[in-house]
Design a protein around this motif. Structure first.
Motif, PDB file in Angstrom:
ATOM      1  N   ARG A   1       0.497 -11.774 -22.079  1.00 56.45           N
ATOM      2  CA  ARG A   1       1.438 -12.286 -23.175  1.00 56.45           C
ATOM      3  C   ARG A   1       1.286 -13.724 -23.312  1.00 56.45           C
ATOM      4  O   ARG A   1       0.920 -14.471 -22.445  1.00 56.45           O
TER       5      ARG A   1
ATOM      6  N   THR B   1       6.629 -10.787 -36.897  1.00 63.21           N
ATOM      7  CA  THR B   1       6.386 -11.137 -35.299  1.00 63.21           C
ATOM      8  C   THR B   1       7.620 -10.728 -34.653  1.00 63.21           C
ATOM      9  O   THR B   1       7.537 -10.872 -33.594  1.00 63.21           O
TER      10      THR B   1
ATOM     11  N   ALA C   1       9.072  -7.809 -21.671  1.00 65.82           N
ATOM     12  CA  ALA C   1       8.336  -7.870 -20.332  1.00 65.82           C
ATOM     13  C   ALA C   1       8.443  -8.926 -19.487  1.00 65.82           C
ATOM     14  O   ALA C   1       8.312  -8.908 -18.345  1.00 65.82           O
ATOM     15  N   ARG C   2       8.692 -10.082 -20.077  1.00 62.00           N
ATOM     16  CA  ARG C   2       8.864 -11.182 -19.311  1.00 62.00           C
ATOM     17  C   ARG C   2      10.231 -11.121 -18.510  1.00 62.00           C
ATOM     18  O   ARG C   2      10.274 -11.513 -17.254  1.00 62.00           O
TER      19      ARG C   2
ATOM     20  N   THR D   1       2.765 -16.977 -26.326  1.00 58.78           N
ATOM     21  CA  THR D   1       3.519 -17.469 -27.887  1.00 58.78           C
ATOM     22  C   THR D   1       3.064 -18.831 -27.862  1.00 58.78           C
ATOM     23  O   THR D   1       2.914 -19.763 -26.968  1.00 58.78           O
TER      24      THR D   1
ATOM     25  N   GLN E   1       7.107  -7.963 -31.989  1.00 58.63           N
ATOM     26  CA  GLN E   1       6.120  -8.671 -30.962  1.00 58.63           C
ATOM     27  C   GLN E   1       6.935  -9.456 -30.105  1.00 58.63           C
ATOM     28  O   GLN E   1       6.651  -9.424 -28.654  1.00 58.63           O
TER      29      GLN E   1
ATOM     30  N   CYS F   1      -3.132 -15.909 -23.629  1.00 57.28           N
ATOM     31  CA  CYS F   1      -3.004 -14.363 -23.279  1.00 57.28           C
ATOM     32  C   CYS F   1      -4.119 -13.793 -22.600  1.00 57.28           C
ATOM     33  O   CYS F   1      -3.907 -12.824 -21.545  1.00 57.28           O
TER      34      CYS F   1
ATOM     35  N   TYR G   1       1.051  -2.739 -19.860  1.00 53.32           N
ATOM     36  CA  TYR G   1       1.021  -4.212 -20.599  1.00 53.32           C
ATOM     37  C   TYR G   1       0.543  -5.171 -19.476  1.00 53.32           C
ATOM     38  O   TYR G   1       1.139  -5.228 -18.313  1.00 53.32           O
TER      39      TYR G   1
ATOM     40  N   SER H   1      -3.557 -14.826 -19.113  1.00 52.12           N
ATOM     41  CA  SER H   1      -2.195 -14.279 -18.523  1.00 52.12           C
ATOM     42  C   SER H   1      -2.753 -12.851 -17.793  1.00 52.12           C
ATOM     43  O   SER H   1      -2.332 -12.324 -17.020  1.00 52.12           O
TER      44      SER H   1
ATOM     45  N   LEU I   1       7.185  -8.967 -25.959  1.00 51.14           N
ATOM     46  CA  LEU I   1       6.883 -10.228 -25.127  1.00 51.14           C
ATOM     47  C   LEU I   1       8.129 -10.725 -24.037  1.00 51.14           C
ATOM     48  O   LEU I   1       7.789 -10.854 -22.934  1.00 51.14           O
ATOM     49  N   ASN I   2       9.107 -10.605 -24.577  1.00 49.59           N
ATOM     50  CA  ASN I   2      10.489 -11.229 -23.870  1.00 49.59           C
ATOM     51  C   ASN I   2      10.982 -10.235 -23.008  1.00 49.59           C
ATOM     52  O   ASN I   2      11.450 -10.386 -21.830  1.00 49.59           O
TER      53      ASN I   2
END
Length: 277
Positions: free
Chosen positions: A233, A134, A144-145, A235, A137, A259, A230, A262, A141-142
């Motif tokens: 996302r 992971t 993009a955040r 988690t 991934q 997800c 993108y 979102s 994810l982070n």
């Protein structure tokens, strides 16, 4: 096909790195990941003057360190161990004189984050993730955040793995034996030389790409250079450990629902799903 064909160790990363000094303090798979970061920089046509370095962030999914990262010290550690279990420091120092001074640095899981940030001139918020499959991934994810929150203008995200490394490979083989005994099926093609290999072929790899806001990416390189969008996302984690049976793990279902929400898409719009565990 030979098993060695899937090993990063066969690829010479020095040919793809401008500053080959970096390879003196990193492991083989770290070196290939750094080469991938530099190739990304060239492929994306990035220059250090094009983007504010304080607005560029690097997010790396890295495998955990293994005993082989420090194998030069193993014999010295074993020989210098006293009956009470403590280490004879003088003897240890004498026995490991032939080891490279940088050996202990090879096992640092954030090597690629450090040297990759130098390659990308990324001085923004950079992060490293070490959580098995992971990891990459989480990096995406982070990254993009942070981009969404306006902390950076560009996120360089990705990860690398070294599943042919002896310790990790032996773990996969043992898990495969247990799976065969319990279900009769195989998860990994442990012998890729088999005539009909079953399961996933164990291999090494590295992949990195850039994330930007669409308007900025179009203005910088043109719409035809955008490879993907993108859109969402999520988690989630289970307090009780591994996934087990899917219908007993609400966090997994919750993550999928989050997800989709979102991304503002419905299940019928999803064309393919990639999974890892």
């Amino acid at each position: 096909t030979r098993a060695a064909d899937y090993e990063i160790g066969r690829i010479k990363s020095a040919a793809h790195l401008s500053d080959k000094r970096m390879l003196k303090a990193v492991s083989v798979d770290d070196g290939w990941a750094l080469a991938t970061v530099e190739m990304l920089k060239a492929n994306a046509g990035l220059s250090d003057s094009e983007i504010d370095p304080w607005k560029v962030g690097l997010y790396v999914g890295a495998p955990p360190s293994t005993p082989f990262d420090n194998e030069n010290y193993f014999e010295a550690m074993a020989e210098s161990r006293k009956p009470d279990g403590c280490c004879d420091e003088v003897k240890f120092g004498e026995l490991c004189m032939d080891a490279r001074p940088t050996t202990l640095l090879l096992g640092l899981p954030n090597n690629v984050l450090c040297y990759g940030a130098i390659i990308m001139n990324a001085m923004g918020p950079n992060s490293n993730y070490t959580s098995a499959e992971t990891s990459g991934q989480l990096a995406v994810l982070n990254g993009a955040r942070r981009l969404q929150y306006g902390k950076i203008d560009m996120a360089v995200v990705g990860g690398f793995s070294s599943h042919t490394e002896p310790v990790i490979r032996s773990m996969l083989e043992q898990n495969d034996v247990l799976m065969r005994e319990s279900s009769g099926s195989s998860a990994f093609a442990i012998d890729p030389q088999a005539q009909t290999p079953e399961g996933t072929i164990v291999a090494d790899g590295a992949a990195f790409f850039t994330l930007e806001r669409r308007a900025a990416a179009v203005a910088r390189k043109g719409a035809d250079k955008i490879l993907a969008t993108y859109v969402g996302r999520a988690t989630a984690s289970e307090a009780c450990g591994g996934l087990g049976r899917m219908n007993e793990r609400p966090a997994l279902i919750d993550a999928v629902k989050q997800c989709l929400e979102s991304a503002q898409v419905g299940p019928e719009q999803v064309g393919i799903v990639f999974t890892s565990a």
